[in-house]
Design a protein around this motif. Structure first.
Motif, mmCIF file in Angstrom:
data_model
loop_
_atom_site.group_PDB
_atom_site.id
_atom_site.type_symbol
_atom_site.label_atom_id
_atom_site.label_comp_id
_atom_site.label_asym_id
_atom_site.label_seq_id
_atom_site.Cartn_x
_atom_site.Cartn_y
_atom_site.Cartn_z
ATOM 1 N N PRO A 288 1.198 -0.948 -0.095
ATOM 2 C CA PRO A 288 -0.142 -0.227 -0.095
ATOM 3 C C PRO A 288 0.650 1.239 0.188
ATOM 4 C CG PRO A 288 -0.773 -1.535 1.526
ATOM 5 C CD PRO A 288 1.013 -2.317 0.857
ATOM 6 N N THR A 289 0.241 2.055 -0.790
ATOM 7 C CA THR A 289 1.192 3.705 -0.480
ATOM 8 C C THR A 289 0.357 4.239 1.128
ATOM 9 O OG1 THR A 289 -0.738 4.377 -1.339
ATOM 10 C CG2 THR A 289 0.774 4.153 -3.345
ATOM 11 N N GLY A 290 1.235 5.261 1.139
ATOM 12 C CA GLY A 290 1.678 5.866 2.920
ATOM 13 C C GLY A 290 1.862 5.269 3.465
ATOM 14 N N CYS A 291 1.362 4.991 4.558
ATOM 15 C CA CYS A 291 1.176 3.928 5.941
ATOM 16 C C CYS A 291 1.139 2.737 4.989
ATOM 17 C CB CYS A 291 0.486 4.631 6.870
ATOM 18 S SG CYS A 291 0.510 3.337 7.997
ATOM 19 N N ARG A 292 1.967 1.401 5.653
ATOM 20 C CA ARG A 292 1.397 0.442 4.799
ATOM 21 C C ARG A 292 0.158 -0.605 5.916
ATOM 22 N NH1 ARG A 292 7.340 -2.447 2.602
ATOM 23 N NH2 ARG A 292 7.703 -0.509 0.941
ATOM 24 N N PHE A 293 0.514 0.232 7.417
ATOM 25 C CA PHE A 293 -0.565 0.113 8.248
ATOM 26 C C PHE A 293 -2.050 0.585 7.618
ATOM 27 C CE2 PHE A 293 -2.201 -0.422 12.343
ATOM 28 C CZ PHE A 293 -3.498 -2.271 12.498
ATOM 29 N N HIS A 294 -2.547 0.973 7.313
ATOM 30 C CA HIS A 294 -3.622 1.867 6.794
ATOM 31 C C HIS A 294 -4.890 1.379 6.649
ATOM 32 C CE1 HIS A 294 -2.969 3.240 1.954
ATOM 33 N NE2 HIS A 294 -4.594 3.105 2.282
ATOM 34 N N PRO A 295 -4.231 -0.106 5.263
ATOM 35 C CA PRO A 295 -5.515 -0.165 4.829
ATOM 36 C C PRO A 295 -6.264 -1.314 6.129
ATOM 37 C CG PRO A 295 -4.336 -0.858 3.341
ATOM 38 C CD PRO A 295 -3.321 -0.247 4.126
ATOM 39 N N ARG A 296 -5.749 -1.689 7.060
ATOM 40 C CA ARG A 296 -6.349 -2.608 8.308
ATOM 41 C C ARG A 296 -6.763 -1.375 9.493
ATOM 42 N NH1 ARG A 296 -2.453 -7.163 9.043
ATOM 43 N NH2 ARG A 296 -4.091 -8.172 10.419
ATOM 44 N N CYS A 297 -6.069 0.131 9.401
ATOM 45 C CA CYS A 297 -6.086 0.826 10.734
ATOM 46 C C CYS A 297 -7.403 1.187 11.073
ATOM 47 C CB CYS A 297 -5.100 1.460 10.754
ATOM 48 S SG CYS A 297 -4.635 2.804 11.867
ATOM 49 N N ALA A 298 -7.993 1.017 12.168
ATOM 50 C CA ALA A 298 -9.868 1.844 12.591
ATOM 51 C C ALA A 298 -9.554 3.424 12.762
ATOM 52 C CB ALA A 298 -9.936 1.048 13.724
ATOM 53 N N PHE A 299 -7.811 4.201 12.730
ATOM 54 C CA PHE A 299 -8.073 5.609 13.644
ATOM 55 C C PHE A 299 -7.222 6.347 12.018
ATOM 56 C CE2 PHE A 299 -7.249 2.346 16.870
ATOM 57 C CZ PHE A 299 -7.775 2.708 17.333
#
Length: 345
Positions: A288-299
């Motif tokens: 993923p672009t940006g933060c790689r955790f963002h697709p799974r991040c609730a925040f």
């Protein structure tokens, strides 16, 4: 060149490890930096595929140069390892740095005795005689708590229990007194009692030898027991780093919150449900672009301008503590307090 005591024993700077495959380039490690001081234990934690093992195999030089591209710096005791010759790395492995693998049975040869395998490592790096190597093997088996080492030295791996094989692997790794020990989930296949014994053994041997340890695991409970400092990896990057007590008591990154929320508590109510992290780890072929955790991040939706999806957060380290997240300090404190109140972590 040799480092002074004020310098880190191991220093990793902007490490990138990419693999060429038929489907494209796998960015297994993508801009990782950390330091490890002498005699300290760094716990590296993260899900499978986060880049933990690749990082440490790269430190040891155990990669295929035909399919692997390595950028950045790996400095051990003042010596640069990235780009070092095979001969140099072979001399360092086992002598100055060593690794304990997860599966001791697969790592030991079934055709040679335990003593022969430990002794061969010692002979290769010291030029010792067979007799001296056998004596050294017996001494190391005694140090790692193998009963009747003068007799068990002639046993084959299949004659050892799982815990004893792991102890034998530790003896082999430490036979030449390396100053860096990398332990790749060495207790995963063991029962809880044996796991605790192995952890205590590593701590005792560290005090005896003054060894720096990198301990790789997916289990923050193990980290709490053995590590001095913690590095949390996700998608080939470090998302949080700091002293163990601070990371576990006051985690700063949503991924770390998720890891803690998915762990059972031994001292809390038994009916509190676990909170697994939704989704799956990212593909490192097409991350993923940006933060790689963002697709799974609730925040991620709480950050203005969709920055989590478009802009890679920088890892800001101050006094050994930091995280790579776009949340503000105020948002982080608020969300962490809410999670704690709801028993989500």
């Amino acid at each position: 060149m040799t480092s002074t005591d004020s310098q880190p024993f191991l220093s990793i700077k902007d490490l990138k490890v990419h693999f060429s495959t038929e489907d494209g380039t796998v960015k297994a490690v993508d801009g990782l930096s950390f330091d490890l001081a002498r005699g300290r234990t760094l716990g590296i934690v993260g899900e499978s595929g986060s880049g933990k093992s690749v990082t440490n195999l790269t430190i040891l030089g155990l990669h295929n140069p035909d399919t692997t591209t390595i950028e950045g710096s790996i400095e051990l005791d003042g010596d640069e390892l990235n780009g070092a010759s095979d001969r140099t790395l072979e001399k360092l492995r086992g002598n100055k740095m060593a690794m304990i693998f997860q599966d001791a049975l697969a790592s030991l040869s079934p055709y040679h005795t335990i003593g022969t395998q430990i002794g061969e490592v010692y002979r290769k790096h010291t030029g010792a005689s067979k007799k001296a190597a056998r004596e050294r093997a017996i001494e190391m088996l005694r140090r790692v708590g193998i009963p009747q080492p003068d007799r068990r030295v002639d046993n084959y791996p299949h004659e050892f229990s799982g815990g004893m094989r792991q102890r034998a692997m530790i003896a082999m790794a430490l036979v030449c007194d390396p100053k860096l020990l990398i332990a790749d989930e060495p207790t995963t296949a063991l029962d809880v009692t044996v796991q605790a014994q192995i952890m205590d053994l590593l701590k005792d041997l560290q005090q005896e030898f003054g060894t720096s340890i990198i301990f790789i695991t997916h289990d923050l409970g193990v980290i709490a027991d053995i590590a001095d400092d913690v590095l949390v990896m996700y998608g080939g990057r470090c998302v949080e780093r700091g002293p163990k007590e601070e990371v576990l008591r006051s985690p700063q990154h949503p991924y770390t919150w998720g890891l803690l929320g998915s762990m059972p508590s031994l001292d809390g109510p038994v009916d509190v449900p676990l909170n697994p992290i939704p989704g799956s780890p990212p593909s490192l072929l097409n991350p993923p672009t940006g933060c790689r955790f963002h697709p799974r991040c609730a925040f991620a939706s709480e950050v203005e301008g969709n920055r989590c999806a478009t802009e890679r957060p920088l890892l800001q380290i101050e006094d050994g503590r930091g995280n790579a997240c776009h949340l503000s300090d105020g948002q982080r404190r608020e969300f962490l307090a809410d999670l704690a109140a709801s028993k989500a972590i």
